[in-house]
Design an enzyme around this catalytic site. Structure first.
Site, PDB file in Angstrom:
ATOM      1  N   ASP A 134       1.718   2.781   3.589  1.00 51.25           N
ATOM      2  CA  ASP A 134       0.520   3.882   3.220  1.00 51.25           C
ATOM      3  C   ASP A 134       1.828   4.902   2.884  1.00 51.25           C
ATOM      4  OD1 ASP A 134      -1.261   5.310   2.716  1.00 51.25           O
ATOM      5  OD2 ASP A 134      -1.675   5.991   4.810  1.00 51.25           O
ATOM      6  N   HIS A 171       1.014  -1.086  -0.023  1.00 51.07           N
ATOM      7  CA  HIS A 171      -0.057  -0.001   0.043  1.00 51.07           C
ATOM      8  C   HIS A 171       0.667   1.338   0.123  1.00 51.07           C
ATOM      9  CE1 HIS A 171      -4.042   1.584   0.503  1.00 51.07           C
ATOM     10  NE2 HIS A 171      -3.301   3.058   0.991  1.00 51.07           N
TER      11      HIS A 171
END
Length: 298
Positions: free
Chosen positions: A248, A33
């Site tokens: 992230d 991610h």
């Protein structure tokens, strides 16, 4: 969590990643991610965005992977670029043996456009209704049906409090799906909160995967985000063969330098989620390889 007070502000760039100290990163490890972001002059930001992020190029992302010792990366379309997936495609074509992608698409996208995205290395689409720029849950079923046609998955990004309302919808989906950021459940609400129990119910009653990512957004504490650990432990216990890890990066939507995390430290946090090296290998290597398919240059 991502907080928006109605004012679009400039957010901070990522920190330089450190070398993990507690995790021995195995060969073939995945970061599932992350985002790439273009300069607005070349890749315009959507009008409904919640922040202005600085550029984060495909080369920057791969350099980060190299610093922490990871082989493969999943580039998820960033919200500020909306359904303009050009930079995502550019990243996948520049690094076809290292990256695959998750796009954001409109329900009326043409078959030819989907074919072009798939040819570039896109593996699925993201449903996002947390910040401006996403395509929301009202499009879940129709987009899932499009995914079935081309062998894609759906990545679900919605706030934790939404999950009790959508359990049945997710369990009926025809396409494979993955829940990002551990279901976006605020750690302060506890393991027994209706939202996290709904996420667990979905995981226990489907073949969905979950991203052990975004802990710094879910925590009510500073690093090392200890209040998030029980959530990750519960998810790993529920489905150890369907957990994957993500950082992230480049950590958009943060405005205080003290809150910007270090990818190496986030990766070391996996050792708190599970000390079992075999489970760590599953989360970092085996599970993502099975779900995404290993990128191969053609």
């Amino acid at each position: 969590m991502l907080h928006f007070d109605g004012v679009i502000k400039d957010c901070l760039p990522p920190r330089l990643a450190s070398t993990p100290e507690r995790i021995k990163v195995p060969a073939g490890a995945w970061e599932t991610h992350a985002h790439v972001i273009g300069p607005a002059v070349d890749y315009p930001f959507v009008s409904g965005r919640h922040f202005n992020p600085p550029p984060a190029s495909p080369a920057d992302f791969v350099a980060m992977l190299d610093r922490v010792g990871m082989q493969y990366g999943v580039v998820v379309q960033v919200s500020v670029h909306g359904t303009d997936n050009r930079l995502l495609v550019k990243a996948l074509r520049e690094y076809p043996d290292r990256l695959c992608g998750v796009a954001v698409i409109d329900p009326d996208i043409s078959d030819n456009e989907i074919a072009e995205l798939k040819d570039a290395g896109v593996r699925g689409i993201r449903i996002l209704d947390i910040v401006g720029g996403g395509v929301g849950l009202q499009n879940l079923e129709v987009l899932a049906d499009r995914c079935v046609e081309v062998g894609w998955h759906v990545q679900v990004a919605t706030r934790g409090e939404t999950y009790p309302e959508i359990v049945d919808r997710l369990l009926r989906l025809r396409a494979p799906f993955i829940i990002d950021h551990m279901g976006w459940c605020a750690a302060a609400n506890g393991l027994n909160s209706p939202e996290f129990q709904a996420v667990l119910r979905i995981v226990q009653n489907s073949s969905c995967y979950v991203k052990l990512s975004g802990g710094f957004r879910l925590s009510a504490q500073s690093y090392p985000f200890r209040d998030v650990v029980p959530f990750a432990e519960a998810l790993i216990d529920a489905a150890p063969d369907r957990m994957v890890w993500g950082s992230d990066w480049p950590h958009v939507g943060l405005y205080d330098a003290a809150t910007v995390p270090d990818v190496g430290e986030i990766l070391d946090g996996l050792a708190k989620y599970t000390a079992d090296v075999q489970q760590q290998h599953k989360i970092l290597v085996s599970n993502p390889a099975k779900f995404y398919g290993v990128p191969v240059a053609t």
